[in-house]
Design a protein around this motif. Structure first.
Motif, PDB file in Angstrom:
ATOM      1  N   PRO A 141       0.827  -1.205   0.000  1.00  0.00           N
ATOM      2  CA  PRO A 141       0.000   0.000   0.000  1.00  0.00           C
ATOM      3  C   PRO A 141       0.863   1.259   0.000  1.00  0.00           C
ATOM      4  O   PRO A 141       1.987   1.256   0.520  1.00  0.00           O
ATOM      5  CB  PRO A 141      -0.798  -0.103   1.300  1.00  0.00           C
ATOM      6  CG  PRO A 141      -0.217  -1.216   2.078  1.00  0.00           C
ATOM      7  CD  PRO A 141       0.741  -1.977   1.232  1.00  0.00           C
ATOM      8  N   LEU A 142       0.319   2.319  -0.582  1.00  0.00           N
ATOM      9  CA  LEU A 142       1.035   3.603  -0.675  1.00  0.00           C
ATOM     10  C   LEU A 142       0.347   4.543   0.318  1.00  0.00           C
ATOM     11  O   LEU A 142      -0.823   4.878   0.116  1.00  0.00           O
ATOM     12  CB  LEU A 142       0.955   4.137  -2.105  1.00  0.00           C
ATOM     13  CG  LEU A 142       1.252   3.088  -3.204  1.00  0.00           C
ATOM     14  CD1 LEU A 142       0.995   3.666  -4.586  1.00  0.00           C
ATOM     15  CD2 LEU A 142       2.676   2.551  -3.095  1.00  0.00           C
ATOM     16  N   VAL A 143       1.046   4.960   1.356  1.00  0.00           N
ATOM     17  CA  VAL A 143       0.386   5.638   2.487  1.00  0.00           C
ATOM     18  C   VAL A 143       0.993   7.011   2.766  1.00  0.00           C
ATOM     19  O   VAL A 143       2.187   7.109   3.078  1.00  0.00           O
ATOM     20  CB  VAL A 143       0.510   4.777   3.769  1.00  0.00           C
ATOM     21  CG1 VAL A 143      -0.199   5.457   4.937  1.00  0.00           C
ATOM     22  CG2 VAL A 143      -0.048   3.374   3.544  1.00  0.00           C
ATOM     23  N   TYR A 144       0.189   8.052   2.641  1.00  0.00           N
ATOM     24  CA  TYR A 144       0.695   9.418   2.866  1.00  0.00           C
ATOM     25  C   TYR A 144      -0.003  10.092   4.038  1.00  0.00           C
ATOM     26  O   TYR A 144      -1.057   9.651   4.487  1.00  0.00           O
ATOM     27  CB  TYR A 144       0.496  10.273   1.605  1.00  0.00           C
ATOM     28  CG  TYR A 144       1.083   9.640   0.359  1.00  0.00           C
ATOM     29  CD1 TYR A 144       2.193   8.798   0.460  1.00  0.00           C
ATOM     30  CD2 TYR A 144       0.536   9.851  -0.892  1.00  0.00           C
ATOM     31  CE1 TYR A 144       2.731   8.200  -0.664  1.00  0.00           C
ATOM     32  CE2 TYR A 144       1.066   9.255  -2.026  1.00  0.00           C
ATOM     33  CZ  TYR A 144       2.166   8.416  -1.897  1.00  0.00           C
ATOM     34  OH  TYR A 144       2.703   7.819  -2.996  1.00  0.00           O
ATOM     35  N   GLY A 145       0.575  11.194   4.502  1.00  0.00           N
ATOM     36  CA  GLY A 145      -0.002  11.950   5.607  1.00  0.00           C
ATOM     37  C   GLY A 145      -1.003  12.976   5.101  1.00  0.00           C
ATOM     38  O   GLY A 145      -1.316  13.032   3.903  1.00  0.00           O
ATOM     39  N   PRO A 146      -1.518  13.796   6.031  1.00  0.00           N
ATOM     40  CA  PRO A 146      -2.546  14.778   5.665  1.00  0.00           C
ATOM     41  C   PRO A 146      -2.020  15.859   4.717  1.00  0.00           C
ATOM     42  O   PRO A 146      -0.802  16.029   4.562  1.00  0.00           O
ATOM     43  CB  PRO A 146      -2.942  15.389   7.009  1.00  0.00           C
ATOM     44  CG  PRO A 146      -1.844  15.064   7.955  1.00  0.00           C
ATOM     45  CD  PRO A 146      -1.191  13.827   7.465  1.00  0.00           C
ATOM     46  N   ILE A 147      -2.944  16.604   4.126  1.00  0.00           N
ATOM     47  CA  ILE A 147      -2.597  17.635   3.142  1.00  0.00           C
ATOM     48  C   ILE A 147      -1.672  18.695   3.744  1.00  0.00           C
ATOM     49  O   ILE A 147      -0.806  19.234   3.061  1.00  0.00           O
ATOM     50  CB  ILE A 147      -3.888  18.301   2.595  1.00  0.00           C
ATOM     51  CG1 ILE A 147      -4.798  17.264   1.931  1.00  0.00           C
ATOM     52  CG2 ILE A 147      -3.558  19.439   1.617  1.00  0.00           C
ATOM     53  CD1 ILE A 147      -4.191  16.523   0.778  1.00  0.00           C
TER      54      ILE A 147
END
Ligand code: UGA
Length: 352
Positions: free
Chosen positions: A137-143
């Motif tokens: 999975p590709l997991v990023y933080g908030p904007i």
């Protein structure tokens, strides 16, 4: 007929190493463009290297004409330094995404093979201990964590390229570099903190006799990959014998060289002392801790560990990395010593 390879960003870290590897080890022609030529040495004199100084966002006709003329396109123009993702996120989007999308579309239009640099950052904060091209999975933080604009831009391009492969049979390979290090990574004579990626930042700190700063204690881990190993893999991908790299994604990394940033700092100090020119400066280098907020500001978020799965490259390209981390550090320092970067005069010129 020899293959014609177009390299956008031929003077960059990967671009200059790739140009060099192609001219040394293959009979292909290279058509290159970049803003300057300082990392290319004598290469522009080579008969099979056709280089122009230019900007791909301005010299658009040159770019389209050469996509049409070449067989394989390798677009390597991008901002790839985390400090800039947080200070200039829109520039990252405009260059890394928009400018590259235009090149991708030329490849679709003219039916050219595209070798595109994705990135290890694409996995973001993925929970997988080992990162797999097809399943992780590709997991990023908030904007509000603007750091992720780089990974998000690259991810969307990966998806666009993949979709062109499905719809139009675009012949592409996506490769994901994992912290390549080696000669010409970044300019160590640039004293500004954050102007480099971590290893070259450390070398610059030795030159300017500054402490190494470990962000949040330096427990984060990266898998450092020596550039020559990576270039062997890229040559195999470009060659693409039997179509084995077509419409595939490959991590290019060295899982055996996964260390914490603290360990990288300690090894760099130890190995730098092998060089008489650096012994004193390296011996007295301090390692200090700083918070991520102090170092990068509030828009940053870190990635704790990043280990590539390389079975796909091993199995289908017959490639594997063989340079251990100490050797990679030693060879890189040796390069900067030989070109005179550690000459104290350089520090003096910059007024430090
Ligand atoms: C890099 C960059 O985004 C790209 O070059 C690339 O796409 C990708 O990852 C890659 O080369 O695989 P990152 O590994 O975070 O991202 O980049 P560095 O700037 O080299 O930082 C590595 C780690 O060292 C980070 O955890 C950072 O916080 C830390 N660091 C950096 C320090 O502790 N001290 C410093 O002085 C600089």
């Amino acid at each position: 007929m020899a293959l014609k390879i177009m390299i956008l960003g031929a003077n960059g870290f990967i671009g200059s190493a790739l140009t060099n590897a192609i001219l040394r080890e293959r009979d292909w022609e290279v058509y290159g463009i970049d803003l300057s030529d300082n990392k290319l040495g004598e290469l522009p004199r080579e008969r099979r290297f056709h280089f122009v100084e230019g900007d791909i966002t301005i010299n658009k006709e040159w770019v389209e004409y050469h996509v049409k003329k070449c067989d394989v396109v390798v677009p390597l123009v991008a901002i790839a330094n985390p400090a800039q993702y947080v200070t200039h996120p829109l520039r990252v989007f405009e260059l890394d995404f928009e400018a590259n999308l235009a090149v991708v579309r030329h490849c679709v239009k003219y039916g050219k093979r595209l070798i595109f640099p994705s990135t290890s950052e694409l996995y973001g904060m993925s929970p997988d201990a080992v990162l797999d091209e097809e399943t992780s999975p590709l997991v990023y933080g908030p904007i509000n964590k603007q750091r992720w604009i780089y990974a998000a831009s690259k991810q969307l391009l990966d998806r666009v390229i993949y979709a062109y492969g499905v719809r139009d049979s675009l012949d592409y390979t996506l490769f994901r570099p994992f912290n390549f290090i080696g000669p010409n990574l970044d300019n160590i004579e640039e004293p500004k903190e954050g102007s480099s990626r971590v290893f070259t930042q450390f070398l610059s700190n030795v030159l300017y006799r500054r402490p190494f700063k470990l962000v949040d204690g330096g427990l984060q881990k990266r898998s450092f990959t020596y550039i020559d190993d990576a270039m062997e893999c890229l040559l195999t991908i470009i060659e693409n014998s039997g179509g084995r790299a077509t419409r595939r994604i490959f991590n290019i990394g060295n899982p055996d060289n996964c260390v914490s940033i603290r360990e990288l700092a300690e090894r760099t100090i130890r190995i730098a002392q092998e060089f008489p020119e650096l012994r004193e400066a390296a011996k007295s280098t301090e390692i200090i801790d700083v918070s991520a907020g102090e170092y990068y500001g509030k828009y940053y978020q870190d990635i704790q560990v990043r280990v590539p799965a390389i079975e796909a490259a091993r199995r289908d390209l017959g490639w594997q990395p063989h340079t251990d981390l100490d050797t990679a550090i030693r060879r890189t320092i040796d390069f900067y010593v030989k070109i005179g970067s550690f000459n104290p005069l350089n520090a003096a010129v910059s007024g430090l």
